[in-house]
Design a protein around this motif. Structure first.
Motif, short mmCIF file in Angstrom:
data_model
loop_
_atom_site.label_atom_id
_atom_site.label_comp_id
_atom_site.label_asym_id
_atom_site.label_seq_id
_atom_site.Cartn_x
_atom_site.Cartn_y
_atom_site.Cartn_z
N SER A 259 8.53 1.64 -31.56
CA SER A 259 8.02 1.33 -30.22
C SER A 259 7.57 2.64 -29.59
O SER A 259 7.94 3.73 -30.07
CB SER A 259 9.08 0.65 -29.35
OG SER A 259 10.19 1.51 -29.14
N ASP A 260 6.81 2.55 -28.52
CA ASP A 260 6.23 3.73 -27.88
C ASP A 260 5.85 3.36 -26.46
O ASP A 260 4.86 2.63 -26.26
CB ASP A 260 4.98 4.15 -28.69
CG ASP A 260 4.29 5.39 -28.13
OD1 ASP A 260 4.82 5.99 -27.19
OD2 ASP A 260 3.22 5.75 -28.67
N PHE A 261 6.64 3.79 -25.50
CA PHE A 261 6.37 3.46 -24.10
C PHE A 261 6.28 4.73 -23.26
O PHE A 261 6.94 5.73 -23.57
CB PHE A 261 7.52 2.62 -23.50
CG PHE A 261 7.68 1.27 -24.13
CD1 PHE A 261 6.81 0.24 -23.81
CD2 PHE A 261 8.71 1.01 -25.03
CE1 PHE A 261 6.96 -1.02 -24.38
CE2 PHE A 261 8.85 -0.24 -25.61
CZ PHE A 261 7.98 -1.26 -25.28
N GLY A 342 -5.32 4.22 -26.76
CA GLY A 342 -4.16 3.87 -27.59
C GLY A 342 -4.42 4.00 -29.06
O GLY A 342 -5.47 4.47 -29.51
N HIS A 343 -3.42 3.57 -29.81
CA HIS A 343 -3.43 3.70 -31.27
C HIS A 343 -2.72 2.51 -31.85
O HIS A 343 -2.01 1.78 -31.17
CB HIS A 343 -2.71 5.00 -31.66
CG HIS A 343 -1.37 5.20 -30.97
ND1 HIS A 343 -0.20 4.66 -31.46
CD2 HIS A 343 -1.04 5.83 -29.82
CE1 HIS A 343 0.79 4.99 -30.65
NE2 HIS A 343 0.32 5.68 -29.63
N MET A 344 -2.89 2.31 -33.16
CA MET A 344 -2.14 1.28 -33.88
C MET A 344 -0.67 1.69 -33.93
O MET A 344 -0.36 2.89 -33.97
CB MET A 344 -2.65 1.17 -35.30
CG MET A 344 -4.04 0.63 -35.43
SD MET A 344 -3.98 -1.17 -35.40
CE MET A 344 -5.07 -1.52 -36.75
N ASP A 391 -1.24 0.60 -25.26
CA ASP A 391 -2.11 0.55 -24.08
C ASP A 391 -1.58 1.63 -23.15
O ASP A 391 -0.57 1.44 -22.48
CB ASP A 391 -1.98 -0.87 -23.48
CG ASP A 391 -2.52 -0.97 -22.06
OD1 ASP A 391 -3.26 -0.07 -21.64
OD2 ASP A 391 -2.18 -1.97 -21.39
N GLU A 392 -2.21 2.82 -23.21
CA GLU A 392 -1.60 3.97 -22.52
C GLU A 392 -2.59 4.80 -21.71
O GLU A 392 -2.86 5.96 -22.02
CB GLU A 392 -0.84 4.86 -23.51
CG GLU A 392 -1.57 5.28 -24.77
CD GLU A 392 -0.70 6.17 -25.66
OE1 GLU A 392 -0.15 7.16 -25.14
OE2 GLU A 392 -0.57 5.88 -26.86
N PRO A 393 -3.10 4.19 -20.64
CA PRO A 393 -3.97 4.99 -19.77
C PRO A 393 -3.16 6.02 -18.99
O PRO A 393 -1.95 5.88 -18.84
CB PRO A 393 -4.55 3.94 -18.81
CG PRO A 393 -3.48 2.89 -18.73
CD PRO A 393 -2.86 2.84 -20.11
N LEU A 431 1.13 5.37 -18.17
CA LEU A 431 1.89 4.11 -18.24
C LEU A 431 1.51 3.43 -19.55
O LEU A 431 0.36 3.01 -19.71
CB LEU A 431 1.57 3.22 -17.05
CG LEU A 431 1.99 3.79 -15.68
CD1 LEU A 431 1.49 2.92 -14.54
CD2 LEU A 431 3.52 3.92 -15.61
N GLU A 432 2.47 3.35 -20.45
CA GLU A 432 2.17 2.87 -21.81
C GLU A 432 3.01 1.66 -22.17
O GLU A 432 4.23 1.67 -22.03
CB GLU A 432 2.45 4.00 -22.82
CG GLU A 432 2.25 3.60 -24.27
CD GLU A 432 2.46 4.77 -25.23
OE1 GLU A 432 3.15 5.74 -24.86
OE2 GLU A 432 1.92 4.72 -26.35
N ASP A 433 2.32 0.64 -22.65
CA ASP A 433 2.99 -0.54 -23.20
C ASP A 433 2.48 -0.77 -24.61
O ASP A 433 1.43 -0.26 -25.00
CB ASP A 433 2.69 -1.78 -22.34
CG ASP A 433 3.47 -1.77 -21.04
OD1 ASP A 433 4.70 -1.63 -21.08
OD2 ASP A 433 2.85 -1.89 -19.95
MN MN Z 1 1.43 6.25 -27.75
#
Ligand code: MN
Ligand code: GLY
Length: 463
Positions: A259-261, A342-344, A391-393, A431-433
């Motif tokens: 995960s990556d938030f 973002g990335h996979m 999704d990390e703008p 802010l990343e989801d």
């Molecule tokens: Mn990331």
């Protein structure tokens, strides 16, 4: 480990794609930290995990694309190992668990490959990223180490990317578990973002949470009140009122899914009005991505649409000016967001980045855009159901970059430099989801979305 049918099915599909030759998938070895027996936590190679499932050092898997035969090469433990490590399953037992019948000692791999090469057969291998495996390929196949990456099989890379990009239901379950660990890490960070607390203390808590679930963080924690530095691994500062703490962190669960938030919170628990304004722009960007990401849309398009939300918000604040679409087309917004949306994500936090980002994030149809900021977009191609992307703008005020652009007079028609200068002490917000592309659109991963609105964040920080 998944049921053996999962691994058997993946290998069968891979062999269908690779028409001839042998497919070699190397596992990782132990990586010494400061002396041979004192190693970093072992991390198996993700493609080896995907096709062969065994999370132990010193293994390799081979598939014959023509006969269909499969082998696992690895060494059984001896009495000395048992004395120090306790009883271990045999290679044959481990192989059986993932549906592989043939096993041999690791040293037999050289002979297997030599015979294939002597018979004029191709040995497909993936580009190695650890020097041990570069050296191993040199020893096994006689390719000079400097040339090993060049001889990696593009056919195999593309086939592996195609398979690993579309996540199976069992993988989504595992990613969800990793996201739930991420939820706990980030809500803990929020509760501890108090003035006087050292960043390294909070960062350490997050690593401990990941470890307490049996695995580890999915990449080195980024945590700083200097959030304008995108990958800030310096945790030496003491949190101060008036600053925001940016935390970009995720977990790997026991199956090595990630995960990556990212969350950004006001130190002390209350956003001031200037922070709130910028924060809500970034939140609108994040929400815009999930609104429009769906199968058939390119992530490059989603990235650019999100950049327009950012530019419009900054125009409303008086930091940007002019036509928003033209500003984004020119790349003026990248002063504030010099990275991609973002990335996979999957078995790697930047999934399959070892195989070459160009093959993971792009294809013949969607090519990278060579413009500052957007050129950093790791994932641009058309979305498919089953893709997992971040999704990390973000919005950052990087004093050195602002000064440079101003001195060079860049994008003067879109940037209000006098006003931007007054934000040089602001820091940065990201802010990343993690999102799953579904048949009809996309959805957040994790049982609960980590608190993200101003009200949710302030409420949890007040606890
Ligand atoms: Mn990331
Ligand atoms: N979350 C860190 C990165 O995506 O690079």
């Amino acid at each position: 480990m998944f049921d053996k049918s999962v691994y058997m099915n993946r290998r069968a599909r891979l062999k269908e794609r690779i028409k001839s030759g042998l497919i070699l998938i190397l596992g990782n070895g132990e990586a010494p930290a400061n002396y041979t027996d004192n190693c970093f936590k072992f991390r198996q190679d993700s493609s080896f995990l995907y096709f062969f499932g065994i999370s132990q050092p010193g293994f390799a898997g081979v598939m014959d694309a023509e006969s269909g035969e499969e082998w696992i090469f690895g060494n059984d433990v001896d009495m000395d190992d048992i004395i120090w490590m306790g009883p271990q399953p045999s290679v044959r037992d481990m192989a059986a668990e993932v549906g592989v019948e043939r096993t041999a000692p690791f040293a037999a791999l050289a002979d297997c490959l030599r015979k294939a090469v002597a018979a004029g057969r191709r040995v497909h291998f993936l580009p190695p990223y650890r020097f041990r495996n570069v050296q191993l390929i040199e020893d096994l196949l006689g390719i000079r180490h400097a040339m090993v990456k060049e001889y990696a099989s593009l056919e195999l890379v593309k086939a592996v990317v195609d398979l690993r990009s579309v996540k199976e239901a069992c993988e989504i379950e595992e990613i969800t578990k990793a996201c739930n660990i991420g939820y706990e890490m980030h809500t803990t960070a929020m509760r501890h973002a108090k003035p006087g607390v050292k960043e390294q203390y909070v960062a350490g808590l997050l690593e401990g949470i990941a470890a307490s679930y049996g695995s580890m963080i999915s990449f080195p924690v980024i945590l700083s009140q200097n959030g304008q530095t995108l990958h800030n691994h310096d945790h030496s500062q003491t949190l101060q009122v008036g600053r925001m703490m940016l935390t970009d962190a995720g977990a790997e669960n026991n199956m090595n899914y990630c995960s990556d938030f990212t969350r950004t919170v006001p130190v002390g628990g209350k956003f001031d009005s200037r922070q709130k304004e910028v924060y809500n722009i970034v939140l609108a960007c994040n929400n815009r991505a999930i609104e429009i990401a769906r199968p058939g849309v390119t992530y490059q398009h989603v990235h650019l649409e999100v950049c327009k939300v950012l530019a419009q918000g900054l125009k409303d604040l008086g930091l940007m000016k002019g036509d928003v679409d033209a500003a984004v087309a020119a790349g003026a917004h990248a002063l504030f967001m010099p990275h991609g949306l973002g990335h996979m994500m999957g078995l790697d936090v930047h999934d399959m980045e070892d195989l070459g980002q160009i093959y993971v994030g792009y294809d013949e149809e969607t090519r990278p855009i060579n413009q500052f900021g957007t050129s950093s977009l790791r994932m641009g191609r058309r979305l498919q159901e089953g893709f997992v992307v971040t999704d990390e703008p973000g919005c950052y005020f990087i004093p050195a970059l602002i000064d440079q652009w101003r001195a060079e007079g860049l994008h003067r028609e879109f940037l209000n430099y006098d006003r931007i200068d007054t934000y040089k002490d602001f820091g940065g917000i990201r802010l990343e989801d993690d999102i799953l592309i579904t048949a009809g659109g996309s959805r957040f991963l994790g049982d609960k979305r980590t608190p993200i609105t101003v009200e949710e964040v302030e409420a949890i920080m007040a606890e």
